[in-house]
Scaffold this active site. Structure first.
Site, PDB file in Angstrom:
ATOM      1  N   ASP A  49       0.816  -1.211   0.000  1.00  0.00           N
ATOM      2  CA  ASP A  49       0.000   0.000   0.000  1.00  0.00           C
ATOM      3  C   ASP A  49       0.852   1.265   0.000  1.00  0.00           C
ATOM      4  O   ASP A  49       2.048   1.225   0.254  1.00  0.00           O
ATOM      5  CB  ASP A  49      -0.864   0.035   1.265  1.00  0.00           C
ATOM      6  CG  ASP A  49      -2.072  -0.863   1.147  1.00  0.00           C
ATOM      7  OD1 ASP A  49      -2.406  -1.257   0.019  1.00  0.00           O
ATOM      8  OD2 ASP A  49      -2.677  -1.156   2.188  1.00  0.00           O
ATOM      9  N   LYS A  70      -2.914   4.531  -4.064  1.00  0.00           N
ATOM     10  CA  LYS A  70      -3.295   5.657  -4.908  1.00  0.00           C
ATOM     11  C   LYS A  70      -2.033   6.468  -5.195  1.00  0.00           C
ATOM     12  O   LYS A  70      -1.271   6.781  -4.282  1.00  0.00           O
ATOM     13  CB  LYS A  70      -4.274   6.511  -4.106  1.00  0.00           C
ATOM     14  CG  LYS A  70      -4.995   7.553  -4.890  1.00  0.00           C
ATOM     15  CD  LYS A  70      -6.011   8.191  -3.957  1.00  0.00           C
ATOM     16  CE  LYS A  70      -6.820   9.241  -4.653  1.00  0.00           C
ATOM     17  NZ  LYS A  70      -7.900   9.699  -3.794  1.00  0.00           N
ATOM     18  N   MET A 185      -6.457   9.106  10.176  1.00  0.00           N
ATOM     19  CA  MET A 185      -7.129   9.705   9.013  1.00  0.00           C
ATOM     20  C   MET A 185      -7.971  10.919   9.422  1.00  0.00           C
ATOM     21  O   MET A 185      -9.076  11.116   8.909  1.00  0.00           O
ATOM     22  CB  MET A 185      -8.011   8.650   8.301  1.00  0.00           C
ATOM     23  CG  MET A 185      -7.198   7.502   7.746  1.00  0.00           C
ATOM     24  SD  MET A 185      -8.183   6.150   7.066  1.00  0.00           S
ATOM     25  CE  MET A 185      -8.557   5.188   8.529  1.00  0.00           C
TER      26      MET A 185
HETATM   27  N1  SAH Z   1      -3.121   0.048   9.511  1.00  0.00           N
HETATM   28  C1  SAH Z   1      -2.511   1.347   9.774  1.00  0.00           C
HETATM   29  C2  SAH Z   1      -3.529   2.460   9.667  1.00  0.00           C
HETATM   30  C3  SAH Z   1      -4.117   2.612   8.273  1.00  0.00           C
HETATM   31  S1  SAH Z   1      -5.225   3.951   8.142  1.00  0.00           S
HETATM   32  C4  SAH Z   1      -1.861   1.330  11.161  1.00  0.00           C
HETATM   33  O1  SAH Z   1      -2.097   0.400  11.937  1.00  0.00           O
HETATM   34  O2  SAH Z   1      -1.073   2.239  11.448  1.00  0.00           O
HETATM   35  C5  SAH Z   1      -4.177   5.207   7.504  1.00  0.00           C
HETATM   36  C6  SAH Z   1      -3.882   6.234   8.565  1.00  0.00           C
HETATM   37  O3  SAH Z   1      -2.935   5.727   9.494  1.00  0.00           O
HETATM   38  C7  SAH Z   1      -3.262   7.513   8.080  1.00  0.00           C
HETATM   39  O4  SAH Z   1      -4.225   8.382   7.540  1.00  0.00           O
HETATM   40  C8  SAH Z   1      -2.672   8.058   9.348  1.00  0.00           C
HETATM   41  O5  SAH Z   1      -3.678   8.584  10.190  1.00  0.00           O
HETATM   42  C9  SAH Z   1      -2.172   6.789   9.993  1.00  0.00           C
HETATM   43  N2  SAH Z   1      -0.762   6.531   9.692  1.00  0.00           N
HETATM   44  C10 SAH Z   1      -0.248   5.433   9.142  1.00  0.00           C
HETATM   45  N3  SAH Z   1       1.099   5.509   9.063  1.00  0.00           N
HETATM   46  C11 SAH Z   1       1.435   6.704   9.583  1.00  0.00           C
HETATM   47  C12 SAH Z   1       2.664   7.380   9.803  1.00  0.00           C
HETATM   48  N4  SAH Z   1       3.847   6.841   9.460  1.00  0.00           N
HETATM   49  N5  SAH Z   1       2.631   8.596  10.378  1.00  0.00           N
HETATM   50  C13 SAH Z   1       1.464   9.153  10.756  1.00  0.00           C
HETATM   51  N6  SAH Z   1       0.273   8.567  10.557  1.00  0.00           N
HETATM   52  C14 SAH Z   1       0.252   7.354   9.998  1.00  0.00           C
END
Ligand code: SAH
Length: 283
Positions: A49, A70, A185
């Site tokens: 992703d 995307k 998000m």
């Molecule tokens: N499965 C992922 C979350 C996916 S939803 C997890 O467990 O972290 C996507 C959201 O995750 C982003 O919009 C943001 O809010 C957060 N996110 C994921 N990686 C990030 C990062 N390195 N820094 C800040 N926010 C992050």
């Protein structure tokens, strides 16, 4: 650097025709689990992703790398198409590694993909990862729980399938019941989220931390308040991905910002909550 495996440990074999659904952590490759590395080394194909740091793919040089996010303004592939692609690749006899940012079961649609695989009789393995809402905050020196602050934490998604703030969320209950709220998000609808929380009684002066691209070289951290969050995000020109943490736990960054300290900065405040005077006196 070499990481030896103790001879007492054997790693699972990635058999052809299987799909392993794996978390890649929030960015820093050091936050991959050993199971993730074991999977990367054996995979024939890695479907990843947008949130997966590309350098993590260097752990799987032998594999085909397929991007399923995307990019460049193009619409993202439909979730159903990704799931069916996984099924198809597994049926071709590939060792399919589905790599997702953070943890695959935390706001990552991992459950949906896994369900489709099982419905199609594809054998699966789940490899959890470090979620951004925990590990990303830790890299900013924010402990997601702290005894003097919170006995619970609520993880919230800032938008639902339709792209709006989730209408099913009971903001009053979240506001009353959770001293610390961690929002994934949340950037797009931050004004709405703020309005919900203020209306539910959270003070405008409450501390908020915003951590973007957490754990990567580009990590940025904004410390602000609920009342000023929207303007401060705009002023700092912060862009997603971002984790937003609301609550007193953010104050602990004043003493736990270990990245700044590693770079030579002194802690700003040894007792930001004013709760550990005995410890501070002996420090
Ligand atoms: N499965 C992922 C979350 C996916 S939803 C997890 O467990 O972290 C996507 C959201 O995750 C982003 O919009 C943001 O809010 C957060 N996110 C994921 N990686 C990030 C990062 N390195 N820094 C800040 N926010 C992050």
């Amino acid at each position: 650097m070499k990481l030896n495996t103790p001879s007492s440990h054997t790693w699972p074999t990635f058999d052809p025709g299987w799909v392993w659904l794996c978390g890649a952590g929030p960015g820093d490759p050091g936050l991959l689990t050993l199971h993730a590395v074991n999977a990367l080394r054996q995979a024939d194909v890695v479907i990843y992703d947008a949130l997966v740091q590309e350098k993590i793919l260097d752990w799987a040089p032998q594999a085909e790398h397929i991007y399923a996010g995307k990019r460049g303004g193009k619409p993202s592939p439909l979730q159903r198409d990704i799931s069916l692609r996984l099924v198809q690749l597994a049926r071709e006899g590939k060792r399919v590694l589905r790599l997702k940012g953070g943890d695959p079961f935390v706001f990552g649609r991992g459950g949906e993909e896994a369900q489709t695989l099982v419905q199609n009789q594809i054998p699966i393995r789940i490899i959890p990862g470090i979620s951004a809402g925990i590990g990303g905050l830790a890299y900013a020196g924010i402990p997601v729980t702290h005894r003097d602050v919170n006995q619970s934490v609520t993880f919230v998604t800032g938008h639902d399938q339709s792209g709006n703030t989730p209408s099913s969320l009971d903001w009053d209950a979240i506001s009353r019941g959770s001293q610390v709220i961690v929002i994934y998000m949340g950037m797009k609808h931050i004004a709405q989220i703020r309005d919900h929380l203020l209306a539910a009684g959270r003070p405008a002066s409450e501390t908020v931390g915003v951590v973007t691209t957490a754990t990567t070289d580009d990590q940025q951290v904004l410390e602000t308040t609920l009342g000023t969050i929207e303007a401060d995000i705009a002023a700092a020109r912060l862009t997603p991905p971002a984790i937003i943490c609301i609550g007193q736990a953010v104050k602990m960054r004043q003493v736990l910002d270990w990245q700044s300290m590693a770079a030579g900065a002194a802690p700003r405040n040894l007792d930001p909550l004013g709760t550990s005077s005995d410890d501070a006196a002996t420090a």
